[in-house]
Design a protein around this motif. Structure first.
Motif, PDB file in Angstrom:
ATOM      1  N   GLY A 111      77.502  58.947 -46.155  1.00 18.27           N
ATOM      2  CA  GLY A 111      77.783  58.585 -46.246  1.00 18.27           C
ATOM      3  C   GLY A 111      77.122  58.479 -48.268  1.00 18.27           C
ATOM      4  N   LEU A 112      75.630  58.694 -48.236  1.00 16.71           N
ATOM      5  CA  LEU A 112      74.569  59.014 -48.902  1.00 16.71           C
ATOM      6  C   LEU A 112      74.311  60.343 -48.917  1.00 16.71           C
ATOM      7  N   PRO A 113      74.196  60.739 -50.632  1.00 13.15           N
ATOM      8  CA  PRO A 113      74.143  61.783 -51.484  1.00 13.15           C
ATOM      9  C   PRO A 113      72.679  62.595 -51.223  1.00 13.15           C
ATOM     10  N   VAL A 114      73.126  63.570 -50.414  1.00 10.43           N
ATOM     11  CA  VAL A 114      71.663  64.257 -49.831  1.00 10.43           C
ATOM     12  C   VAL A 114      71.042  64.538 -50.522  1.00 10.43           C
ATOM     13  N   SER A 115      71.369  65.528 -52.168  1.00  5.24           N
ATOM     14  CA  SER A 115      70.772  65.907 -52.562  1.00  5.24           C
ATOM     15  C   SER A 115      70.169  64.660 -53.824  1.00  5.24           C
ATOM     16  N   MET A 116      70.100  63.137 -53.205  1.00  8.44           N
ATOM     17  CA  MET A 116      69.187  62.483 -54.562  1.00  8.44           C
ATOM     18  C   MET A 116      69.289  61.176 -53.372  1.00  8.44           C
ATOM     19  N   ASN A 148      90.430  47.374 -41.619  1.00  9.88           N
ATOM     20  CA  ASN A 148      90.874  46.865 -41.345  1.00  9.88           C
ATOM     21  C   ASN A 148      89.675  46.968 -39.630  1.00  9.88           C
ATOM     22  N   ASP A 149      89.626  48.565 -39.972  1.00  8.50           N
ATOM     23  CA  ASP A 149      88.654  49.086 -38.617  1.00  8.50           C
ATOM     24  C   ASP A 149      87.430  49.449 -38.766  1.00  8.50           C
ATOM     25  N   PRO A 150      86.824  48.678 -38.252  1.00  5.89           N
ATOM     26  CA  PRO A 150      85.410  48.962 -38.884  1.00  5.89           C
ATOM     27  C   PRO A 150      84.446  50.954 -38.125  1.00  5.89           C
ATOM     28  N   MET A 151      85.090  51.040 -38.518  1.00  8.94           N
ATOM     29  CA  MET A 151      85.111  52.715 -37.485  1.00  8.94           C
ATOM     30  C   MET A 151      85.515  53.572 -38.314  1.00  8.94           C
ATOM     31  N   ASP A 152      86.567  53.016 -39.689  1.00  8.50           N
ATOM     32  CA  ASP A 152      87.374  53.788 -40.832  1.00  8.50           C
ATOM     33  C   ASP A 152      86.617  54.328 -41.830  1.00  8.50           C
ATOM     34  N   LYS A 153      85.213  53.149 -41.968  1.00  3.19           N
ATOM     35  CA  LYS A 153      83.925  53.097 -43.032  1.00  3.19           C
ATOM     36  C   LYS A 153      83.988  54.032 -44.325  1.00  3.19           C
ATOM     37  N   ILE A 154      83.861  55.171 -43.525  1.00  6.88           N
ATOM     38  CA  ILE A 154      83.538  56.223 -43.874  1.00  6.88           C
ATOM     39  C   ILE A 154      85.163  57.429 -44.278  1.00  6.88           C
ATOM     40  N   LYS A 155      85.983  57.206 -43.070  1.00  7.58           N
ATOM     41  CA  LYS A 155      86.951  57.986 -42.763  1.00  7.58           C
ATOM     42  C   LYS A 155      87.876  57.760 -44.465  1.00  7.58           C
ATOM     43  N   ALA A 156      87.408  56.715 -44.573  1.00  3.77           N
ATOM     44  CA  ALA A 156      88.873  56.195 -45.937  1.00  3.77           C
ATOM     45  C   ALA A 156      88.067  56.838 -47.265  1.00  3.77           C
ATOM     46  N   PHE A 157      87.002  56.858 -46.932  1.00  6.20           N
ATOM     47  CA  PHE A 157      85.728  56.987 -48.600  1.00  6.20           C
ATOM     48  C   PHE A 157      85.444  58.629 -48.103  1.00  6.20           C
ATOM     49  N   LYS A 158      86.426  59.099 -47.674  1.00 11.28           N
ATOM     50  CA  LYS A 158      85.415  60.850 -47.111  1.00 11.28           C
ATOM     51  C   LYS A 158      86.639  61.322 -48.730  1.00 11.28           C
ATOM     52  N   GLY A 159      87.823  61.590 -48.343  1.00  5.83           N
ATOM     53  CA  GLY A 159      88.745  62.347 -50.133  1.00  5.83           C
ATOM     54  C   GLY A 159      87.541  62.028 -51.295  1.00  5.83           C
ATOM     55  N   ALA A 160      86.793  60.570 -51.616  1.00  5.91           N
ATOM     56  CA  ALA A 160      86.068  60.308 -52.640  1.00  5.91           C
ATOM     57  C   ALA A 160      85.017  61.760 -52.625  1.00  5.91           C
ATOM     58  N   LEU A 161      84.337  61.524 -51.134  1.00 10.81           N
ATOM     59  CA  LEU A 161      82.982  61.948 -51.254  1.00 10.81           C
ATOM     60  C   LEU A 161      83.498  63.910 -51.756  1.00 10.81           C
ATOM     61  N   GLU A 162      84.941  64.321 -51.008  1.00  8.52           N
ATOM     62  CA  GLU A 162      84.881  65.591 -51.271  1.00  8.52           C
ATOM     63  C   GLU A 162      85.029  65.903 -52.798  1.00  8.52           C
ATOM     64  N   LEU A 163      85.462  65.255 -53.433  1.00  9.44           N
ATOM     65  CA  LEU A 163      85.336  65.772 -54.447  1.00  9.44           C
ATOM     66  C   LEU A 163      84.066  64.901 -55.357  1.00  9.44           C
ATOM     67  N   LEU A 164      83.014  64.470 -55.001  1.00 12.15           N
ATOM     68  CA  LEU A 164      81.334  64.476 -55.067  1.00 12.15           C
ATOM     69  C   LEU A 164      81.115  65.467 -54.954  1.00 12.15           C
ATOM     70  N   GLN A 165      81.795  65.921 -53.385  1.00  9.70           N
ATOM     71  CA  GLN A 165      80.759  67.423 -53.147  1.00  9.70           C
ATOM     72  C   GLN A 165      80.002  67.762 -54.034  1.00  9.70           C
ATOM     73  N   ARG A 224      93.088  46.923 -50.999  1.00  7.20           N
ATOM     74  CA  ARG A 224      93.153  47.760 -49.097  1.00  7.20           C
ATOM     75  C   ARG A 224      91.895  49.091 -50.003  1.00  7.20           C
ATOM     76  N   GLY A 225      90.989  48.904 -48.329  1.00  4.93           N
ATOM     77  CA  GLY A 225      90.006  50.612 -48.920  1.00  4.93           C
ATOM     78  C   GLY A 225      90.699  51.909 -48.553  1.00  4.93           C
ATOM     79  N   TRP A 226      91.740  51.771 -47.702  1.00  4.79           N
ATOM     80  CA  TRP A 226      92.155  53.701 -47.585  1.00  4.79           C
ATOM     81  C   TRP A 226      92.784  53.543 -48.925  1.00  4.79           C
ATOM     82  N   THR A 227      93.534  52.464 -49.662  1.00  2.00           N
ATOM     83  CA  THR A 227      94.018  52.638 -50.623  1.00  2.00           C
ATOM     84  C   THR A 227      92.908  53.378 -52.163  1.00  2.00           C
ATOM     85  N   TYR A 228      91.772  52.994 -51.969  1.00  2.00           N
ATOM     86  CA  TYR A 228      91.062  52.919 -53.447  1.00  2.00           C
ATOM     87  C   TYR A 228      91.432  54.882 -53.762  1.00  2.00           C
ATOM     88  N   GLN A 229      91.066  55.533 -52.552  1.00  2.00           N
ATOM     89  CA  GLN A 229      91.124  57.097 -52.089  1.00  2.00           C
ATOM     90  C   GLN A 229      92.187  57.358 -53.278  1.00  2.00           C
TER      91      GLN A 229
END
Length: 807
Positions: A459-464, A432-449, A355-360
């Motif tokens: 979802g794409l890194p601005v610096s690269m 399940n909800d396509p609108m959650d595609k970025i939301k469910a990955f947001k925690g991972a992106l915050e860690l990468l920021q 499941r997507g949400w459980t990844y982060q």
């Protein structure tokens, strides 16, 4: 549970098993030769199944049925009764090579190889085949001279041993200081709002506000279907009343009820669960909690993972009678050795892990207590690895293979590799909800920021950003929610990756990718990247910003280190430019998704012809739901490149001329095989001043069609076709022969480029443009239809500079 007495009589074993010395099976030195050379044929599948009184055969039969499922075994029995079963050996401890204990006499498992039965699981891109296993158990009441030899444990199928789990937590706490926040350097912008976090008070059985500095446990689970009880505006008062969850009308889902019991058994007070701690019909509260989801899981004392079942009413196996454990442990004692089937289930192979949400939730949780269908496991960031079916006989033992997708590995990989791997793993999962595609990955992106020193835009890194655009589909991948742009992987349904050929690595992907266009946001005119030239080892940018360049001889990887203190622990695939830092002050979620691009555009043809650089060089069936690696053709029908598209779009794309946008320029290879590589400086040369290619094509004596190997390859291709690569039988004469040539008549040579090397030279510095296949314009805006590569000479022959609005 089936148990037997101490020593069995010889009549309790079949003739084959009487010759086995069971005392010698379960321990060894741990040396590779010691267990790789051990192999014993136990008998045929039919012989094992016909035994009704042999204790060991009964254990083997039970183990195989639970591992492969009973129906699968019976099908093989009916079709291939002579299938042989072999016994193999191996160390229980996955980290046995790093053992620091005084003895090398370590515990072993035995597994059973069955030729016609295979079970596999995917971990970080690789298929791992697992055999059913038997382990030896140790009596917890008896102190052995060497307790590490047999440290299997009896698992009670009826209830959980809470004292055991508390021992795990105490051991982890004393070693890793669990009683402080997981990441003491984690400065969350929402840290001051922790007092506003709602939690369940398990002693009062109601919702409360988390007291200052109080610790809590989080639950990670799968909803599966809508839950009967959720926190809403109209029931907030009721759910905040002491004892409400003990009343029938306010019973939460079964998994939440069991999680409350777990928190009570462990002696803690507070549990965070999304369904009951977020006001589900309050958009402001919901958004605020999604924004700090990374913090919630990262700062939890522990995360309970419901790794069994497919919905919230399944429960946690073993916690209550309503949710039983399955399968159960079967034990037999032979020659004084008690043996049992090893439970295979682990969180890597569960529905929860898909499941997507459980990844982060997984990668951000420092400590995980997982309830699988058969038993419980515990893992922490610092290396604790506990499994209910094993005693922790010594520190550092690891019972499950390391799963790379469980954490973001900054220690071994450069930051773009970490990001690329996370995207690859996340997009394999379902939302399940396509609108959650970025939301469910947001925690991972915050860690990468932090290491990227810049924000992420859809979802794409601005610096690269130039490299971030180069994601590719790894299977069926169709345009999904148009609320997200086509240039972002979030706008598509399907798994994606960043390696063009699946077997390749990302080594030097950023180093040998140079933007060939300028990209701005259309709303605010913010630069995301601009056209540039390749850097050299003495680049001014490196000197001015105090970057140090390094070369890994073993992997041929170029990487950079920054002098800036907060970046020193990271590997960088290229020095960061100032774009990311500047954009971070302006980019916001409210910006539109259209990119304003100034770059080169050229037109080429697409037919049903597949690229010669693909493993399958033919046409897909119409309507087949796979991906096509199509050949891109110029006006003379020469193969100039390739483009990856979803096969379902082939009918509308074939036999037409299309526009391609040159995003960036790249080398043919990413290491010292490339002609652009400068061996002395260990870097890539600039294409300025490179030798010119032969405009008339290469001499036909040097490269000419080699018909027989190619025809043989087409004839043999049917045996290599995977599920995503169905083909139509067509005469070999209609196939593209750009993939195989004969050089100087000394034998076949494969053309490794995506272009036809008879006409476009691979002796060109940086010979490829990374291109986007553009859709037809709609209201002046185009979308990405596919991604590919085209030889620079072919592209430059008919390109022109244009302004493109990409949505």
């Amino acid at each position: 549970m089936d148990t037997s007495g101490s020593n069995v009589l010889s009549d309790d074993l079949c003739e084959r098993c009487r010759n086995i010395c069971f005392r010698s099976l379960f321990h060894g030195s741990g040396e590779h030769d010691d267990y790789f050379t051990k192999e014993t044929k136990l008998g045929t599948l039919q012989e094992i199944w016909s035994e009704t009184s042999c204790l060991f055969c009964q254990l083997v039969k039970y183990t195989l049925e639970n591992h492969f499922k009973k129906n699968s075994v019976e099908v093989v029995l009916l079709k291939e009764a002579a299938t042989a079963i072999f016994m193999y050996w191996g160390p229980l401890d996955e980290a046995h090579d790093d053992l620091k204990i005084s003895t090398r006499d370590i515990p072993y498992y035995i597994d059973f190889g069955v030729y016609s039965l295979e079970r596999s699981t995917k971990t970080d891109g690789s298929t791992i085949y697992s055999n059913p296993q038997v382990i030896a158990l140790r009596d917890s009441d008896r102190m052995e001279s060497n307790p590490s030899i047999h440290f299997g444990r009896t698992v009670n199928s009826g209830k959980v041993d809470w004292s055991m789990i508390n021992d795990w937590l105490v051991s982890c706490s004393s070693t890793h200081i669990v009683n402080r926040p997981a990441n003491s350097n984690h400065n969350s912008p929402h840290q001051e709002d922790q007092s506003k976090l709602r939690v369940i008070d398990v002693s009062k059985a109601c919702i409360v506000t988390l007291p200052p500095k109080a610790r809590y446990i989080a639950l990670s689970y799968v909803w599966g279907k809508d839950q009967a009880l959720k926190l809403k505006k109209n029931n907030e008062t009721s759910l905040s009343t002491a004892g409400c969850f003990d009343r029938k009308e306010f019973h939460p889902s079964r998994t939440i009820i069991d999680a409350i019991q777990v928190v009570r058994h462990l002696g803690y007070l507070y549990l965070w669960v999304d369904a009951l701690c977020i006001v589900q019909d309050d958009s402001e509260n919901k958004q605020a909690n999604i924004e700090r989801m990374g913090q919630i899981y990262n700062e939890a004392l522990l995360t309970i993972v419901a790794a069994a079942g497919t919905h919230a009413d399944h429960g946690l196996p073993g916690v209550s009678p309503e949710c039983q454990r399955s399968p159960r442990q079967k034990t037999v004692t032979i020659q004084g050795i008690t043996m049992a089937n090893r439970f295979y289930s682990n969180i890597n192979s569960t529905y929860w892990n898909k499941r997507g949400w459980t990844y982060q939730e997984r990668i951000l949780s420092p400590r995980i207590l997982a309830f699988t269908p058969s038993h419980i496991t515990y893992n922490c960031d610092e290396g604790c690895d506990h499994d209910e079916q094993f005693y922790a006989a010594y520190d550092g033992a690891r019972f499950t293979p390391f799963y790379n997708a469980s954490k973001l590995d900054f220690e071994s990989n450069n930051i773009f590799d970490v990001y690329a791997f996370a995207v690859s793993e996340y997009t394999k999962r379902s939302i399940n909800d396509p609108m959650d595609k970025i939301k469910a990955f947001k925690g991972a992106l915050e860690l990468l920021q932090k290491p990227f020193k810049g924000p992420f835009f859809f979802g794409l890194p601005v610096s690269m950003f130039d490299v971030g655009l180069l994601w590719i589909p790894v299977g069926p991948c169709s345009r999904g929610n148009t609320s997200f742009p086509s240039w972002s992987w979030a706008g598509w349904e399907g798994a994606v990756a960043y390696d063009y050929i699946e077997a390749d690595t990302l080594t030097n992907l950023c180093e040998c990718t140079v933007s060939q266009c300028s990209i701005k946001t259309s709303d605010t005119d913010i630069d995301l990247c601009y056209s540039s030239m390749p850097r050299t080892h003495d680049d001014t940018l490196i000197k001015d910003q105090n970057w140090t360049r390094h070369f890994d001889l073993e992997t041929c990887e170029i990487y950079y280190r920054a002098s800036e203190e907060e970046l020193q622990s990271y590997r960088y695939p290229r020095p960061l430019s100032a774009i990311g830092r500047e954009a971070s002050h302006h980019l916001s979620k409210d910006l539109g998704q259209i990119l304003q691009i100034r770059g080169r555009v050229a037109k080429f043809h697409l037919t049903r012809q597949h690229s010669g650089a693909s493993s399958i060089a033919s046409s897909c069936r119409s309507g087949h739901n796979g991906q096509c690696n199509l050949a891109i053709l110029d006006s003379k029908n020469r193969t100039v490149g390739r483009v990856l598209i979803d096969a379902r779009t082939l009918p509308e794309l074939q036999n037409r001329e299309h526009r391609f946008l040159a995003l960036s320029r790249s080398t043919l290879y990413s290491n010292d095989e490339d002609i652009s590589w400068e061996e002395d400086s260990k870097t890539f040369r600039s294409w300025v001043g490179a030798p010119a290619s032969d405009e008339d094509g290469l001499h036909k004596v040097e490269y000419e069609e080699y018909h027989r190997p190619f025809a043989r390859r087409i004839a043999d291709s049917s045996s290599e076709i995977g599920d995503g690569d169905s083909v139509l039988p067509e005469p070999a004469a209609k196939m593209d022969r750009a993939s195989i040539f004969r050089k100087d008549y000394n034998g076949p040579q494969e053309n490794r480029g995506p272009f036809d090397a008879r006409y476009f030279s691979n002796k060109v510095f940086w010979p490829l443009f990374n291109v986007l296949l553009l859709s037809e314009e709609k209201n002046g805006v185009v979308e990405r239809c596919g991604i590919g590569q085209i030889h620079v000479d072919a592209f430059r022959a008919n390109d022109k500079e244009e302004k493109v609005l990409l949505g």
